[in-house]
Design a protein around this motif. Structure first.
Motif, short mmCIF file in Angstrom:
data_model
loop_
_atom_site.label_atom_id
_atom_site.label_comp_id
_atom_site.label_asym_id
_atom_site.label_seq_id
_atom_site.Cartn_x
_atom_site.Cartn_y
_atom_site.Cartn_z
N TYR A 63 42.59 40.11 32.12
CA TYR A 63 41.68 40.06 33.56
C TYR A 63 40.30 39.26 32.35
N THR A 64 39.05 38.50 33.46
CA THR A 64 38.12 37.97 32.50
C THR A 64 37.42 38.68 34.03
N PRO A 65 36.23 37.97 34.13
CA PRO A 65 35.16 38.36 35.45
C PRO A 65 35.13 37.44 36.16
N ALA A 66 35.44 37.61 37.42
CA ALA A 66 35.81 36.48 38.58
C ALA A 66 35.20 35.70 38.39
N SER A 67 34.27 35.29 38.34
CA SER A 67 33.46 33.69 38.01
C SER A 67 33.51 33.30 36.62
N GLY A 68 34.57 33.74 35.42
CA GLY A 68 34.46 32.83 34.88
C GLY A 68 34.16 34.35 33.26
N ILE A 69 34.90 33.57 32.27
CA ILE A 69 34.22 34.16 31.38
C ILE A 69 33.26 32.97 30.27
N ALA A 70 32.19 33.95 29.39
CA ALA A 70 29.96 33.74 29.68
C ALA A 70 30.66 32.29 28.89
N SER A 71 31.83 32.31 27.72
CA SER A 71 31.44 30.96 27.03
C SER A 71 32.00 29.75 27.69
N ALA A 258 27.57 35.59 45.58
CA ALA A 258 28.72 35.36 47.12
C ALA A 258 30.20 34.65 46.78
N MET A 259 30.58 33.75 46.40
CA MET A 259 31.37 32.53 46.56
C MET A 259 32.45 33.71 44.86
N SER A 260 31.82 34.37 44.06
CA SER A 260 32.81 35.06 43.03
C SER A 260 33.24 36.62 43.88
N ASN A 261 32.50 37.33 44.46
CA ASN A 261 32.69 37.84 45.91
C ASN A 261 34.21 37.31 46.46
N ILE A 262 33.77 36.77 47.24
CA ILE A 262 35.26 36.06 47.59
C ILE A 262 36.39 36.47 46.32
N SER A 263 36.51 35.68 44.87
CA SER A 263 37.21 35.68 44.56
C SER A 263 37.75 37.11 43.52
N SER A 264 36.76 38.00 43.66
CA SER A 264 36.90 39.30 43.06
C SER A 264 37.70 39.81 44.00
N HIS A 265 38.00 39.17 45.07
CA HIS A 265 39.00 40.12 46.23
C HIS A 265 40.60 39.31 46.59
N SER A 266 40.66 37.88 46.09
CA SER A 266 41.19 37.08 46.19
C SER A 266 42.32 36.80 44.92
N THR A 267 41.67 35.89 44.25
CA THR A 267 42.28 35.82 43.43
C THR A 267 41.81 36.37 41.69
N SER A 268 41.47 37.19 41.55
CA SER A 268 40.72 37.77 40.55
C SER A 268 39.74 36.93 39.75
N ASN A 269 40.85 36.31 39.59
CA ASN A 269 40.05 34.61 37.55
C ASN A 269 40.79 34.10 37.99
N PRO A 270 40.17 32.91 37.56
CA PRO A 270 41.04 31.98 36.58
C PRO A 270 41.96 32.49 35.60
N ALA A 271 42.85 31.71 34.98
CA ALA A 271 43.78 32.28 34.48
C ALA A 271 43.02 32.44 33.13
N SER A 272 42.50 33.63 31.57
CA SER A 272 41.99 33.79 30.93
C SER A 272 42.45 32.64 30.02
N ILE A 273 43.27 32.65 29.44
CA ILE A 273 43.97 31.35 28.73
C ILE A 273 44.04 29.57 28.96
N ALA A 274 43.79 29.60 30.68
CA ALA A 274 43.10 28.40 30.97
C ALA A 274 41.70 27.56 30.42
N GLN A 275 41.17 29.54 30.59
CA GLN A 275 39.63 29.19 30.70
C GLN A 275 38.73 28.60 28.83
#
Length: 392
Positions: A63-71, A258-275
């Motif tokens: 898992y990564t942060p819902a809004s994406g990895i820092a890098s 607010a958009m990140s909060n929505i992701s945290s309850h839906s997709t969790s996060n974008p695929a880590s590898i794809a990021q």
């Protein structure tokens, strides 16, 4: 089972439907030429693929942060500074599961029931449906063909009401390839600023412009524009990464949260590898982008010239993206066909060429043809379309 009223009013994506029909015919052994899908035919550049492999080997599979990895956020911030002369901080940027997901979360976070969103036509198929899913009301504003499918400032001003929450602009445009000038964007943005209307700027095709004019981001036009604009973008089109599903959005920090909060309850996060692959796309060699753009320009020129020679079809040269939005009104009349959907279906059934009917984009006298395919396939498609439109 009784479905919700909300979902019952949503139409399926016509582009995906056409693509599925074409694929089914192909699977059945038919030689289908697909001009429907909105994705480059090039494979993802090798250095991006290698970055994904390295990420997997390094254990970046959690898992990564819902809004994406820092890098990746930092890479996006550098991209905005490099390409658009824009300054954002990490809390103003969010990574999403494709640009479509960014738009979905944005409408969910921004709209209350009855809020209006002004959308120029022709429009990308999902704009209207996503607004409706969020309880909003799409207000369609015609971009006339004789004006290059662009809307006017006066028409935008007249469309604004007390319920208008946002104005959505897509430049370069899907499906028309229209590119707004700096002056046009300035005037349209001023209407929104004066009326306190949020500007949603979909810039997914920003690196696919062939006319020589630069891409102008609405947010780059001044402080007021910056504060009023939400930018939607992603790596799908520029880097031929449609299947990797990485988009991103930049704008007001509270909205992004607010958009990140929505992701945290839906997709969790974008695929880590794809990021991690997206970091390589944004920060690595950009030569593959130029190579792809050059090929698209050649294909565009061929397709437009060929279509202009066909009876009952007219087509202008698009400035950007990778679509030709051709007028088929005379062909429909000659063949006694009443809708663009019927015309497209008959073309697929009789000549095995898949295009998207203009009804999917808000007009019914056009079809969209993607030239994100090989020249060989385009030549074959033109030959078949010629047979289809020739009246004996």
């Amino acid at each position: 089972m009784q479905l919700s009223k909300r979902v019952q009013q949503v139409a399926p994506s016509v582009t995906l439907t056409i693509t599925a029909m074409a694929r089914a015919l192909k699977d059945g052994g038919k030689d289908v030429v697909g001009l429907g899908a909105g994705e480059p035919d090039f494979n993802t550049p090798q250095h991006i693929i290698e970055a994904a492999i390295q990420a997997m080997n390094a254990g970046h599979t959690k898992y990564t942060p819902a809004s994406g990895i820092a890098s990746l956020k930092e890479a996006i911030i550098r991209k905005f500074h490099r390409d658009n002369r824009l300054q954002y901080t990490a809390n103003q940027v969010m990574v999403t599961v494709g640009a479509k997901h960014a738009l979905y979360n944005l409408f969910q976070a921004l709209l209350d029931p009855g809020d209006e969103v002004i959308i120029p036509t022709p429009y990308w198929v999902s704009y209207v449906e996503q607004v409706k899913l969020a309880g909003g009301v799409p207000v369609l504003l015609e971009g006339k063909e004789e004006d290059g499918f662009k809307i006017s400032t006066s028409d935008l001003a007249a469309a604004v009401t007390e319920r208008t929450k946002a104005f959505l602009i897509n430049s370069p445009s899907n499906p028309t390839g229209a590119v707004y000038t700096k002056e046009e964007l300035t005037d349209l943005g001023r209407v929104c600023i004066d009326q306190n209307v949020t500007i949603i700027s979909d810039e997914i095709y920003e690196h696919l412009i062939y006319s020589g004019q630069p891409h102008i981001s609405m947010a780059s036009l001044g402080e007021e524009y910056y504060n009023q604009t939400v930018i939607i973008n992603g790596v799908s089109k520029t880097y031929s990464m449609t299947g990797w599903r990485i988009g991103y959005v930049a704008g007001n920090a509270d909205l992004i949260q607010a958009m990140s909060n929505i992701s945290s309850h839906s997709t969790s996060n974008p695929a880590s590898i794809a990021q991690y692959a997206a970091i390589a796309a944004l920060e690595g060699p950009q030569e593959p982008v130029a190579t792809m753009r050059t090929a698209f320009a050649q294909r565009r020129d061929f397709l437009v010239a060929a279509l202009q020679q066909l009876p009952g079809i007219s087509a202008s040269t698009p400035a950007g993206a990778f679509y030709v939005y051709a007028n088929i009104a005379e062909s429909m009349k000659a063949k006694s066909i009443k809708t663009s959907a019927e015309w497209a279906q008959k073309l697929l059934e009789e000549e095995l060429v898949a295009v998207v009917p203009g009804s999917a984009f808000g007009t019914d006298e056009h079809v969209r043809l993607s030239y994100a395919t090989s020249m060989e396939q385009l030549e074959k498609a033109v030959e078949r379309i010629k047979r289809f439109v020739d009246i004996q």
